[in-house]
Design a protein around this motif. Sequence first.
Motif, PDB file in Angstrom:
ATOM      1  N   THR A  41      32.625  46.001  27.893  1.00 21.70           N
ATOM      2  CA  THR A  41      33.643  46.057  28.938  1.00 21.70           C
ATOM      3  C   THR A  41      33.226  45.238  30.152  1.00 21.70           C
ATOM      4  O   THR A  41      34.035  44.493  30.721  1.00 21.70           O
ATOM      5  CB  THR A  41      33.928  47.522  29.330  1.00 21.70           C
ATOM      6  OG1 THR A  41      34.363  48.223  28.167  1.00 21.70           O
ATOM      7  CG2 THR A  41      34.989  47.614  30.403  1.00 21.70           C
ATOM      8  N   ILE A  42      31.959  45.359  30.560  1.00 25.06           N
ATOM      9  CA  ILE A  42      31.465  44.579  31.700  1.00 25.06           C
ATOM     10  C   ILE A  42      31.523  43.084  31.378  1.00 25.06           C
ATOM     11  O   ILE A  42      31.941  42.271  32.215  1.00 25.06           O
ATOM     12  CB  ILE A  42      30.038  45.019  32.102  1.00 25.06           C
ATOM     13  CG1 ILE A  42      30.022  46.484  32.563  1.00 25.06           C
ATOM     14  CG2 ILE A  42      29.457  44.091  33.166  1.00 25.06           C
ATOM     15  CD1 ILE A  42      30.885  46.780  33.775  1.00 25.06           C
TER      16      ILE A  42
ATOM     17  N   HIS B 179      34.028  37.807  32.178  1.00 21.79           N
ATOM     18  CA  HIS B 179      34.733  36.665  31.596  1.00 21.79           C
ATOM     19  C   HIS B 179      36.078  36.449  32.292  1.00 21.79           C
ATOM     20  O   HIS B 179      36.434  35.324  32.654  1.00 21.79           O
ATOM     21  CB  HIS B 179      34.924  36.872  30.094  1.00 21.79           C
ATOM     22  CG  HIS B 179      35.766  35.816  29.458  1.00 21.79           C
ATOM     23  ND1 HIS B 179      35.285  34.554  29.182  1.00 21.79           N
ATOM     24  CD2 HIS B 179      37.058  35.836  29.071  1.00 21.79           C
ATOM     25  CE1 HIS B 179      36.263  33.833  28.649  1.00 21.79           C
ATOM     26  NE2 HIS B 179      37.344  34.592  28.563  1.00 21.79           N
ATOM     27  N   LEU B 180      36.824  37.528  32.488  1.00 19.35           N
ATOM     28  CA  LEU B 180      38.140  37.415  33.123  1.00 19.35           C
ATOM     29  C   LEU B 180      38.025  36.979  34.581  1.00 19.35           C
ATOM     30  O   LEU B 180      38.828  36.173  35.068  1.00 19.35           O
ATOM     31  CB  LEU B 180      38.893  38.737  33.012  1.00 19.35           C
ATOM     32  CG  LEU B 180      39.317  39.123  31.593  1.00 19.35           C
ATOM     33  CD1 LEU B 180      39.841  40.550  31.566  1.00 19.35           C
ATOM     34  CD2 LEU B 180      40.358  38.144  31.057  1.00 19.35           C
ATOM     35  N   ILE B 181      37.028  37.494  35.290  1.00 17.66           N
ATOM     36  CA  ILE B 181      36.810  37.097  36.686  1.00 17.66           C
ATOM     37  C   ILE B 181      36.474  35.610  36.749  1.00 17.66           C
ATOM     38  O   ILE B 181      37.035  34.866  37.562  1.00 17.66           O
ATOM     39  CB  ILE B 181      35.715  37.965  37.333  1.00 17.66           C
ATOM     40  CG1 ILE B 181      36.255  39.383  37.562  1.00 17.66           C
ATOM     41  CG2 ILE B 181      35.209  37.341  38.630  1.00 17.66           C
ATOM     42  CD1 ILE B 181      35.190  40.407  37.921  1.00 17.66           C
ATOM     43  N   LEU B 182      35.579  35.166  35.885  1.00 17.66           N
ATOM     44  CA  LEU B 182      35.220  33.745  35.842  1.00 17.66           C
ATOM     45  C   LEU B 182      36.430  32.888  35.501  1.00 17.66           C
ATOM     46  O   LEU B 182      36.683  31.856  36.138  1.00 17.66           O
ATOM     47  CB  LEU B 182      34.105  33.523  34.816  1.00 17.66           C
ATOM     48  CG  LEU B 182      33.648  32.083  34.608  1.00 17.66           C
ATOM     49  CD1 LEU B 182      33.006  31.538  35.884  1.00 17.66           C
ATOM     50  CD2 LEU B 182      32.672  32.007  33.446  1.00 17.66           C
ATOM     51  N   LYS B 183      37.208  33.344  34.532  1.00 12.62           N
ATOM     52  CA  LYS B 183      38.383  32.603  34.081  1.00 12.62           C
ATOM     53  C   LYS B 183      39.448  32.491  35.174  1.00 12.62           C
ATOM     54  O   LYS B 183      40.125  31.471  35.275  1.00 12.62           O
ATOM     55  CB  LYS B 183      38.963  33.287  32.837  1.00 12.62           C
ATOM     56  CG  LYS B 183      40.025  32.508  32.126  1.00 12.62           C
ATOM     57  CD  LYS B 183      40.426  33.213  30.844  1.00 12.62           C
ATOM     58  CE  LYS B 183      41.490  32.417  30.139  1.00 12.62           C
ATOM     59  NZ  LYS B 183      41.883  33.057  28.877  1.00 12.62           N
TER      60      LYS B 183
ATOM     61  N   ALA C 265      40.866  34.982  46.128  1.00  9.55           N
ATOM     62  CA  ALA C 265      41.743  36.001  46.722  1.00  9.55           C
ATOM     63  C   ALA C 265      42.175  37.022  45.670  1.00  9.55           C
ATOM     64  O   ALA C 265      42.214  38.233  45.943  1.00  9.55           O
ATOM     65  CB  ALA C 265      42.966  35.349  47.362  1.00  9.55           C
ATOM     66  N   PHE C 266      42.483  36.542  44.474  1.00  9.61           N
ATOM     67  CA  PHE C 266      42.866  37.446  43.389  1.00  9.61           C
ATOM     68  C   PHE C 266      41.710  38.367  43.019  1.00  9.61           C
ATOM     69  O   PHE C 266      41.899  39.575  42.834  1.00  9.61           O
ATOM     70  CB  PHE C 266      43.322  36.651  42.162  1.00  9.61           C
ATOM     71  CG  PHE C 266      43.490  37.494  40.931  1.00  9.61           C
ATOM     72  CD1 PHE C 266      44.536  38.392  40.826  1.00  9.61           C
ATOM     73  CD2 PHE C 266      42.582  37.406  39.892  1.00  9.61           C
ATOM     74  CE1 PHE C 266      44.685  39.187  39.690  1.00  9.61           C
ATOM     75  CE2 PHE C 266      42.726  38.192  38.758  1.00  9.61           C
ATOM     76  CZ  PHE C 266      43.773  39.082  38.657  1.00  9.61           C
TER      77      PHE C 266
END
Length: 105
Positions: free
Chosen positions: A18-19, A24-28, A33-34
Amino acid sequence: MNDNKETKGISEEEISATIKELCHLILKSGDEAFIYDFFNCLFTKPELKDIANRWLLVKEIDAGTTQREIANKFAMSLCKITRGSRELNKEDSAFRKMLELLKNQ
């Protein structure tokens, strides 16, 4: 004793997966701001404060501030500060790498 997943909660493998997924999603996303908004949705105010304090203590250790000074400044335990110091001093420290990114921005 019942050892099924329902009674034990999330496993270490599920936590790790999960981490990694979140990282991955944060990097992507690539959108500061998001990510800030996402953190404010994901974490409570006390959790955000804890995260901020942990990062601030790492920066203070790197700047040469003593552990006792950090404890007084941020009202945190020496145990937590010692852990941060240990992590910072590890070979291939992720803290050290993040500090280098901060210095090179």
